[in-house]
Design a protein around this motif. Structure first.
Motif, PDB file in Angstrom:
ATOM      1  N   THR A  51       0.843  -1.195   0.000  1.00 39.50           N
ATOM      2  CA  THR A  51       0.000   0.000   0.000  1.00 39.50           C
ATOM      3  C   THR A  51       0.877   1.244   0.000  1.00 39.50           C
ATOM      4  N   VAL A  52       0.611   2.125  -0.960  1.00 41.32           N
ATOM      5  CA  VAL A  52       1.362   3.384  -1.057  1.00 41.32           C
ATOM      6  C   VAL A  52       0.433   4.525  -0.668  1.00 41.32           C
ATOM      7  N   ASN A  53       0.810   5.291   0.354  1.00 42.21           N
ATOM      8  CA  ASN A  53       0.021   6.436   0.805  1.00 42.21           C
ATOM      9  C   ASN A  53       0.630   7.728   0.301  1.00 42.21           C
ATOM     10  N   ALA A  54      -0.238   8.663  -0.088  1.00 39.86           N
ATOM     11  CA  ALA A  54       0.238   9.962  -0.554  1.00 39.86           C
ATOM     12  C   ALA A  54       0.741  10.768   0.636  1.00 39.86           C
ATOM     13  N   PRO A  55       1.794  11.584   0.460  1.00 39.96           N
ATOM     14  CA  PRO A  55       2.298  12.401   1.569  1.00 39.96           C
ATOM     15  C   PRO A  55       1.386  13.599   1.807  1.00 39.96           C
ATOM     16  N   PRO A  56       1.539  14.292   2.954  1.00 38.84           N
ATOM     17  CA  PRO A  56       0.768  15.520   3.179  1.00 38.84           C
ATOM     18  C   PRO A  56       1.147  16.585   2.150  1.00 38.84           C
ATOM     19  N   SER A  57       0.358  17.659   2.124  1.00 39.40           N
ATOM     20  CA  SER A  57       0.686  18.803   1.267  1.00 39.40           C
ATOM     21  C   SER A  57       1.949  19.475   1.793  1.00 39.40           C
ATOM     22  N   ALA A  58       2.500  20.388   0.997  1.00 34.80           N
ATOM     23  CA  ALA A  58       3.690  21.117   1.414  1.00 34.80           C
ATOM     24  C   ALA A  58       3.357  22.044   2.581  1.00 34.80           C
ATOM     25  N   ILE A  59       4.286  22.196   3.504  1.00 33.98           N
ATOM     26  CA  ILE A  59       4.113  23.083   4.656  1.00 33.98           C
ATOM     27  C   ILE A  59       4.220  24.528   4.194  1.00 33.98           C
ATOM     28  N   THR A  60       3.330  25.352   4.688  1.00 30.14           N
ATOM     29  CA  THR A  60       3.367  26.783   4.363  1.00 30.14           C
ATOM     30  C   THR A  60       3.590  27.594   5.642  1.00 30.14           C
ATOM     31  N   GLY A  61       4.054  28.818   5.453  1.00 34.05           N
ATOM     32  CA  GLY A  61       4.320  29.712   6.574  1.00 34.05           C
ATOM     33  C   GLY A  61       5.758  30.190   6.571  1.00 34.05           C
ATOM     34  N   THR A  62       6.049  31.193   7.384  1.00 30.74           N
ATOM     35  CA  THR A  62       7.389  31.774   7.451  1.00 30.74           C
ATOM     36  C   THR A  62       8.349  30.793   8.111  1.00 30.74           C
ATOM     37  N   ALA A  63       9.464  30.540   7.419  1.00 29.02           N
ATOM     38  CA  ALA A  63      10.397  29.512   7.883  1.00 29.02           C
ATOM     39  C   ALA A  63      11.594  30.095   8.610  1.00 29.02           C
ATOM     40  N   THR A  64      11.503  31.378   8.986  1.00 31.93           N
ATOM     41  CA  THR A  64      12.567  31.978   9.806  1.00 31.93           C
ATOM     42  C   THR A  64      11.916  32.619  11.024  1.00 31.93           C
ATOM     43  N   VAL A  65      12.613  32.619  12.135  1.00 35.31           N
ATOM     44  CA  VAL A  65      12.105  33.197  13.370  1.00 35.31           C
ATOM     45  C   VAL A  65      13.293  33.614  14.225  1.00 35.31           C
ATOM     46  N   CYS A  66      13.075  34.623  15.010  1.00 36.44           N
ATOM     47  CA  CYS A  66      14.128  35.051  15.924  1.00 36.44           C
ATOM     48  C   CYS A  66      14.003  34.296  17.244  1.00 36.44           C
ATOM     49  N   ALA A  67      15.110  34.128  17.881  1.00 35.44           N
ATOM     50  CA  ALA A  67      15.096  33.452  19.173  1.00 35.44           C
ATOM     51  C   ALA A  67      14.154  34.187  20.113  1.00 35.44           C
ATOM     52  N   GLY A  68      13.301  33.377  20.751  1.00 31.16           N
ATOM     53  CA  GLY A  68      12.355  33.965  21.676  1.00 31.16           C
ATOM     54  C   GLY A  68      11.049  34.379  21.048  1.00 31.16           C
ATOM     55  N   LEU A  69      10.972  34.341  19.735  1.00 29.86           N
ATOM     56  CA  LEU A  69       9.747  34.744  19.050  1.00 29.86           C
ATOM     57  C   LEU A  69       9.074  33.530  18.403  1.00 29.86           C
ATOM     58  N   ASN A  70       7.886  33.762  17.847  1.00 30.86           N
ATOM     59  CA  ASN A  70       7.083  32.674  17.271  1.00 30.86           C
ATOM     60  C   ASN A  70       6.799  32.905  15.794  1.00 30.86           C
ATOM     61  N   THR A  71       6.568  31.802  15.096  1.00 30.11           N
ATOM     62  CA  THR A  71       6.025  31.829  13.738  1.00 30.11           C
ATOM     63  C   THR A  71       5.118  30.608  13.612  1.00 30.11           C
ATOM     64  N   THR A  72       4.054  30.724  12.839  1.00 37.08           N
ATOM     65  CA  THR A  72       3.098  29.616  12.735  1.00 37.08           C
ATOM     66  C   THR A  72       3.169  28.977  11.353  1.00 37.08           C
ATOM     67  N   LEU A  73       3.358  27.652  11.335  1.00 40.07           N
ATOM     68  CA  LEU A  73       3.348  26.871  10.101  1.00 40.07           C
ATOM     69  C   LEU A  73       1.997  26.173   9.970  1.00 40.07           C
ATOM     70  N   SER A  74       1.638  25.814   8.733  1.00 37.84           N
ATOM     71  CA  SER A  74       0.365  25.124   8.519  1.00 37.84           C
ATOM     72  C   SER A  74       0.485  24.139   7.365  1.00 37.84           C
ATOM     73  N   ASP A  75      -0.481  23.188   7.295  1.00 37.91           N
ATOM     74  CA  ASP A  75      -0.523  22.195   6.215  1.00 37.91           C
ATOM     75  C   ASP A  75      -1.989  21.971   5.838  1.00 37.91           C
ATOM     76  N   ALA A  76      -2.260  21.936   4.525  1.00 38.19           N
ATOM     77  CA  ALA A  76      -3.638  21.778   4.049  1.00 38.19           C
ATOM     78  C   ALA A  76      -4.203  20.397   4.347  1.00 38.19           C
ATOM     79  N   THR A  77      -3.323  19.414   4.570  1.00 46.74           N
ATOM     80  CA  THR A  77      -3.772  18.058   4.917  1.00 46.74           C
ATOM     81  C   THR A  77      -4.067  18.022   6.408  1.00 46.74           C
ATOM     82  N   THR A  78      -5.307  17.778   6.739  1.00 40.70           N
ATOM     83  CA  THR A  78      -5.698  17.841   8.156  1.00 40.70           C
ATOM     84  C   THR A  78      -5.424  16.528   8.879  1.00 40.70           C
TER      85      THR A  78
END
Length: 493
Positions: free
Chosen positions: A333-360
């Motif tokens: 059985t071959v399963n499809a992978p999730p969608s590509a991750i979206t969101g800002t891929a850089t963050v400063c130490a101590g700060l936050n950034t939120t990533l998301s994926d269309a595959t729930t």
């Protein structure tokens, strides 16, 4: 002669010298001599008589001795009944015919004996005055003639069948024979039709035997090798070896067929669930086989390596087949992978950034929590220290997608005097070079973008920010005070 009308030699040297030699080699290099009958079967084999021996030329052109030990037989010295045909005495001047299954029938002109060589190479008598077999013979009359042979309506092996001039094997085991001194064709009809079906089965596999004589039952001579359904004729291979499958009619008459069970492949082992783009190696303890995929659009497999490469979502049946044709299968059985991750891929130490994926329905994890952490369900990444962390989003099928997140260091703390009078200046500094300065309220305090010199513009507070090229910042609050009131009092003392 082929279908184009071209004639070629298939046996004999063509030198005009007759004799007997060459068994086991090319038929065209063998010596052949006086012969009588010739026949071929549907597998491409050719049979012919040569000095009281039946020789066979297989589909590869190799000649071998098929029946007879080289001694001409007669109605008095036929021997070898029930044994290997190559050990038996057989007659001369043989007419030959084969049936659909590939059994060979030999009708001897002088004595009227009809013998059969089955697929196992065993010779038996089916007509003529030899051992009684449970077969029956009837007439097929030619117009205006009356048969005068003996034995009609009784066992064929008790019938008078001398001076046979021709023989033909028909359907369901019937044999048609013509006699020189009788104006009729006689037919030998078995009391039970022959057993039909593939005679080779793999251990763990099945084949179905059939018989056109209705109402009979099936049995196996060796159930540790092969079993058979009592009424269905379904033969199941159990272990390597041979077993005789018998069909018994309601009258008690029987027909048999030998089934050969060959060893099957072992069970296939290895990972059966993959994600698109992944590879896995399958294996089988039985060596010498080859691998194939039933759906190469879903997964391919190396023919000798067993290396499965997933291509797209779905299922593919992977087969491992031995040289005997026996095989084992495993569904991948071959399963499809999730969608590509979206969101800002850089963050400063101590700060936050939120990533998301269309595959729930998946969960988040960090490969380096000392650099960055991530909420398992929220996808919120928090920078911990400078570096790179791999953030992974995994679905319930186990398939995943990743995103590298870079955590940048904050600038050093801003230093300098944090108060300044109106129209006065103060200089701020930061130990992290390469940044730029800015003010949150230039109506209260301005700052040189590269110098860090703050000028008070009006009374109040302003936030001075030092920003690195990475976007990471340090801040300080500047308070701007008004000009002091004039000094009052005597100017001299």
């Amino acid at each position: 002669m082929d279908v184009s009308g071209v004639i070629t030699t298939i046996a004999g040297t063509g030198t005009g010298v007759s004799g007997y030699s060459g068994d086991g080699g090319p038929a065209t290099a063998a010596q052949v001599g006086y012969g009588w009958g010739i026949a071929c079967d549907r597998y491409g084999n050719v049979y012919f008589e040569n000095y009281g021996i039946v020789r066979k030329i297989d589909s590869n052109g190799i000649i071998t001795r098929f029946a007879g030990n080289g001694s001409y037989g007669s109605s008095y010295d036929y021997t070898g009944e029930g044994g290997p045909a190559t050990d038996a005495n057989i007659g001369g001047s043989l007419n030959l015919s084969t049936d659909y299954e590939g059994n060979l029938y030999m009708a001897e002109d002088w004595t009227g004996i009809v013998q059969k060589v089955d697929l196992s190479g065993i010779i038996t008598t089916v007509a003529g005055n030899m051992e009684l077999l449970n077969l029956f013979i009837v007439y097929v009359y030619l117009p205006y003639f009356t048969p005068f042979g003996c034995g009609d309506g009784g066992p064929a092996t008790s019938a008078g069948t001398d001076y046979l001039t021709c023989i033909a094997a028909g359907k369901e085991g019937k044999i048609y024979i013509g006699q020189e001194n009788q104006p009729c064709v006689r037919v030998v009809t078995p009391p039970v039709a022959p057993v039909h079906g593939t005679a080779v089965v793999c251990a763990g596999g099945t084949v179905t035997f059939t018989n056109s004589t209705a109402g009979g039952t099936w049995t196996s001579s060796n159930t540790s090798v092969a079993t058979v359904g009592l009424s269905s004729g379904l033969v199941s291979g159990i272990a390597s070896g041979s077993a005789v499958i018998t069909y018994t009619s309601g009258s008690g008459c029987t027909a048999t067929k030998t089934v050969t069970v060959t060893a099957g492949a072992a069970s296939i082992t290895g990972t059966a669930t993959l994600c698109t783009g992944d590879t896995a190696t399958l294996s089988d303890a039985t060596s010498g086989g080859t691998w194939t995929s039933g759906s190469t659009g879903v997964a391919t497999v190396g023919s000798s390596s067993g290396l499965v490469t997933s291509v797209s979502g779905g299922t593919a049946v992977i087969s491992y087949t031995l040289g005997t044709g026996c095989s084992a299968t495993k569904t991948v059985t071959v399963n499809a992978p999730p969608s590509a991750i979206t969101g800002t891929a850089t963050v400063c130490a101590g700060l936050n950034t939120t990533l998301s994926d269309a595959t729930t329905g998946g969960s988040w994890s960090s490969g380096s929590t000392g650099v960055a952490t991530v909420g398992s369900s929220s996808g919120t990444v928090t920078g911990v220290s400078a570096g790179t962390a791999t953030i992974t989003y995994t679905t319930g099928s186990g398939c995943y997608v990743t995103q590298a997140v870079t955590v940048n260091a904050l600038p050093a703390s801003i230093t300098g005097t944090m108060t300044v009078f109106l129209f006065a200046t103060t200089t701020l500094s930061d130990g992290s070079g390469g940044g730029s300065w800015s003010s949150s309220n230039t109506a209260i305090a301005s700052v040189g973008s590269s110098t860090g010199v703050v000028t008070g513009v009006s009374a109040g507070t302003a936030t001075i920010t030092y920003t690195l090229a990475t976007g990471c910042i340090a801040t300080a609050t500047i308070t701007v005070s008004g000009i002091p009131a004039p000094i009052s009092g005597m100017a001299s003392v």
